[in-house]
Design a protein around this motif. Structure first.
Motif, PDB file in Angstrom:
ATOM      1  N   ALA A 139       0.847  -1.195   0.000  1.00 27.28           N
ATOM      2  CA  ALA A 139       0.000   0.000   0.000  1.00 27.28           C
ATOM      3  C   ALA A 139       0.880   1.242   0.000  1.00 27.28           C
ATOM      4  CB  ALA A 139      -0.915  -0.004   1.217  1.00 27.28           C
ATOM      5  N   LEU A 140       0.538   2.183  -0.844  1.00 23.90           N
ATOM      6  CA  LEU A 140       1.250   3.450  -0.930  1.00 23.90           C
ATOM      7  C   LEU A 140       0.612   4.475   0.008  1.00 23.90           C
ATOM      8  CD1 LEU A 140       3.434   5.088  -2.436  1.00 23.90           C
ATOM      9  CD2 LEU A 140       1.697   5.634  -4.138  1.00 23.90           C
ATOM     10  N   LEU A 141      -0.713   4.351   0.173  1.00 26.16           N
ATOM     11  CA  LEU A 141      -1.484   5.278   0.994  1.00 26.16           C
ATOM     12  C   LEU A 141      -2.307   4.529   2.024  1.00 26.16           C
ATOM     13  CD1 LEU A 141      -2.924   7.417  -1.924  1.00 26.16           C
ATOM     14  CD2 LEU A 141      -1.423   8.312  -0.140  1.00 26.16           C
ATOM     15  N   ILE A 142      -2.447   5.131   3.183  1.00 29.83           N
ATOM     16  CA  ILE A 142      -3.391   4.652   4.190  1.00 29.83           C
ATOM     17  C   ILE A 142      -4.284   5.820   4.556  1.00 29.83           C
ATOM     18  CG2 ILE A 142      -3.752   3.690   6.492  1.00 29.83           C
ATOM     19  CD1 ILE A 142      -0.919   2.581   6.404  1.00 29.83           C
ATOM     20  N   LYS A 143      -5.584   5.563   4.523  1.00 17.23           N
ATOM     21  CA  LYS A 143      -6.525   6.552   5.032  1.00 17.23           C
ATOM     22  C   LYS A 143      -7.035   6.005   6.365  1.00 17.23           C
ATOM     23  CE  LYS A 143     -10.762   9.057   4.352  1.00 17.23           C
ATOM     24  NZ  LYS A 143     -12.093   9.012   3.784  1.00 17.23           N
ATOM     25  N   PHE A 144      -6.644   6.676   7.436  1.00 15.29           N
ATOM     26  CA  PHE A 144      -7.051   6.232   8.764  1.00 15.29           C
ATOM     27  C   PHE A 144      -8.467   6.701   9.071  1.00 15.29           C
ATOM     28  CE2 PHE A 144      -2.485   5.748   9.232  1.00 15.29           C
ATOM     29  CZ  PHE A 144      -2.422   4.532   9.898  1.00 15.29           C
ATOM     30  N   TYR A 145      -9.250   5.786   9.604  1.00  8.94           N
ATOM     31  CA  TYR A 145     -10.615   6.111  10.014  1.00  8.94           C
ATOM     32  C   TYR A 145     -10.580   7.091  11.181  1.00  8.94           C
ATOM     33  CZ  TYR A 145     -15.447   5.374  11.492  1.00  8.94           C
ATOM     34  OH  TYR A 145     -16.758   5.553  11.850  1.00  8.94           O
ATOM     35  N   LYS A 146      -9.721   6.773  12.148  1.00 10.51           N
ATOM     36  CA  LYS A 146      -9.479   7.683  13.272  1.00 10.51           C
ATOM     37  C   LYS A 146      -8.023   8.107  13.180  1.00 10.51           C
ATOM     38  CE  LYS A 146     -12.905   5.747  16.351  1.00 10.51           C
ATOM     39  NZ  LYS A 146     -13.157   4.811  17.415  1.00 10.51           N
ATOM     40  N   LEU A 147      -7.798   9.391  13.156  1.00 12.78           N
ATOM     41  CA  LEU A 147      -6.454   9.929  12.982  1.00 12.78           C
ATOM     42  C   LEU A 147      -5.550   9.510  14.133  1.00 12.78           C
ATOM     43  CD1 LEU A 147      -4.871  11.785  11.053  1.00 12.78           C
ATOM     44  CD2 LEU A 147      -5.502  13.685  12.519  1.00 12.78           C
ATOM     45  N   PRO A 148      -4.417   8.838  13.823  1.00 11.29           N
ATOM     46  CA  PRO A 148      -3.472   8.487  14.885  1.00 11.29           C
ATOM     47  C   PRO A 148      -2.898   9.759  15.514  1.00 11.29           C
ATOM     48  CG  PRO A 148      -2.871   7.431  12.797  1.00 11.29           C
ATOM     49  CD  PRO A 148      -3.961   8.408  12.508  1.00 11.29           C
ATOM     50  N   ASN A 149      -2.435   9.640  16.731  1.00 13.30           N
ATOM     51  CA  ASN A 149      -1.854  10.817  17.388  1.00 13.30           C
ATOM     52  C   ASN A 149      -0.369  10.942  17.061  1.00 13.30           C
ATOM     53  OD1 ASN A 149      -0.932   8.702  18.864  1.00 13.30           O
ATOM     54  ND2 ASN A 149      -1.725   9.394  20.837  1.00 13.30           N
ATOM     55  N   LYS A 150       0.065  10.283  15.982  1.00 13.99           N
ATOM     56  CA  LYS A 150       1.463  10.339  15.560  1.00 13.99           C
ATOM     57  C   LYS A 150       1.532  10.809  14.114  1.00 13.99           C
ATOM     58  CE  LYS A 150       2.030   6.024  17.725  1.00 13.99           C
ATOM     59  NZ  LYS A 150       2.455   4.685  17.573  1.00 13.99           N
ATOM     60  N   GLU A 151       2.622  11.476  13.805  1.00 15.29           N
ATOM     61  CA  GLU A 151       2.857  11.937  12.442  1.00 15.29           C
ATOM     62  C   GLU A 151       3.404  10.798  11.576  1.00 15.29           C
ATOM     63  OE1 GLU A 151       6.169  14.865  10.735  1.00 15.29           O
ATOM     64  OE2 GLU A 151       4.797  15.838  12.141  1.00 15.29           O
ATOM     65  N   ARG A 152       3.979   9.786  12.220  1.00 19.17           N
ATOM     66  CA  ARG A 152       4.592   8.664  11.514  1.00 19.17           C
ATOM     67  C   ARG A 152       4.113   7.368  12.170  1.00 19.17           C
ATOM     68  NH1 ARG A 152       9.695   5.795  11.620  1.00 19.17           N
ATOM     69  NH2 ARG A 152      10.437   5.496   9.494  1.00 19.17           N
ATOM     70  N   VAL A 153       3.675   6.396  11.361  1.00 18.61           N
ATOM     71  CA  VAL A 153       3.218   5.108  11.880  1.00 18.61           C
ATOM     72  C   VAL A 153       3.870   3.980  11.093  1.00 18.61           C
ATOM     73  CG1 VAL A 153       0.991   5.962  12.718  1.00 18.61           C
ATOM     74  CG2 VAL A 153       1.167   5.084  10.393  1.00 18.61           C
ATOM     75  N   ILE A 154       3.957   2.833  11.732  1.00 19.01           N
ATOM     76  CA  ILE A 154       4.489   1.644  11.078  1.00 19.01           C
ATOM     77  C   ILE A 154       3.325   0.665  10.897  1.00 19.01           C
ATOM     78  CG2 ILE A 154       6.153  -0.265  11.200  1.00 19.01           C
ATOM     79  CD1 ILE A 154       7.626   2.371  11.183  1.00 19.01           C
ATOM     80  N   LYS A 155       3.035   0.341   9.664  1.00 22.02           N
ATOM     81  CA  LYS A 155       2.017  -0.656   9.318  1.00 22.02           C
ATOM     82  C   LYS A 155       2.658  -1.597   8.303  1.00 22.02           C
ATOM     83  CE  LYS A 155      -1.919   0.543  11.348  1.00 22.02           C
ATOM     84  NZ  LYS A 155      -2.687  -0.356  12.177  1.00 22.02           N
ATOM     85  N   GLY A 156       3.610  -2.396   8.781  1.00 19.52           N
ATOM     86  CA  GLY A 156       4.408  -3.212   7.876  1.00 19.52           C
ATOM     87  C   GLY A 156       5.536  -2.394   7.266  1.00 19.52           C
ATOM     88  N   TYR A 157       5.253  -1.176   6.894  1.00 19.00           N
ATOM     89  CA  TYR A 157       6.202  -0.208   6.347  1.00 19.00           C
ATOM     90  C   TYR A 157       5.961   1.113   7.071  1.00 19.00           C
ATOM     91  CZ  TYR A 157       6.731  -3.496   2.480  1.00 19.00           C
ATOM     92  OH  TYR A 157       6.975  -4.610   1.737  1.00 19.00           O
TER      93      TYR A 157
END
Length: 170
Positions: A139-157
């Motif tokens: 996946a190149l893009l993730i659209k979060f349903y609820k915005l994480p409280n972080k600017e950077r997240v790890i979801k496999g990448y």
């Protein structure tokens, strides 16, 4: 003379690289604006990606959004516009029962084909994972349903906040 040629080649390489990067950013922005309000809930709990494609046939990979179960491979005839094979042999080999019915598979593939994506997955939390461009890529893009409280997240990448609820693979 060689020095001048080197400078010209370097400059042209930079221009080509920059225009490719700029074009990709525009493409990403257009995907975000086009699909920002789209409801992808019909795909909840599923992962669909194009495995290979040519003018007459497309092979899709279909699985659960967690990636915990073996994949189905679906062959789609582009000429007759129909599924011609649902291959669940990996499930059978591992003695895992079908977790999608043929009717559910047909519905998922039919809906997936409405979008011009290489990959689409929606997890149980309604987060949407998209690769609109590249077959056999994450996946190149993730659209979060609820915005994480972080600017950077790890979801496999690693993904970094790009615009609003949209995160872009780094």
């Amino acid at each position: 003379m060689h020095h001048k040629i080197f400078k010209i080649i370097f400059f042209l390489s930079f221009v080509v690289f920059y225009s490719c990067q700029n074009s990709r950013t525009q493409d990403i922005d257009s995907v975000i604006s086009k699909y920002d309000d789209t409801d992808f809930s019909v795909f909840k709990g599923s992962f669909i990606a194009i495995r290979q494609k040519n003018s007459s046939e497309t092979t899709y990979m279909l699985g659960d959004s967690d990636g915990n179960k073996p994949l189905y491979f679906i062959e789609y005839d582009e000429i007759t516009d129909k599924i011609i094979l649902i291959n669940n042999s990996i499930l059978k080999k591992t003695k895992i029962p079908d977790y999608f019915s043929n009717k559910e598979i047909e519905k998922l593939i039919t809906n997936f084909r409405k979008y011009d994506f290489a990959l689409l997955s929606v997890d149980e939390d309604h987060n949407v994972f998209i690769n609109p461009f590249d077959i056999n890529s994450p996946a190149l893009l993730i659209k979060f349903y609820k915005l994480p409280n972080k600017e950077r997240v790890i979801k496999g990448y690693p993904y970094k906040q790009y615009k609003g609820n949209w995160y872009l693979k780094e």
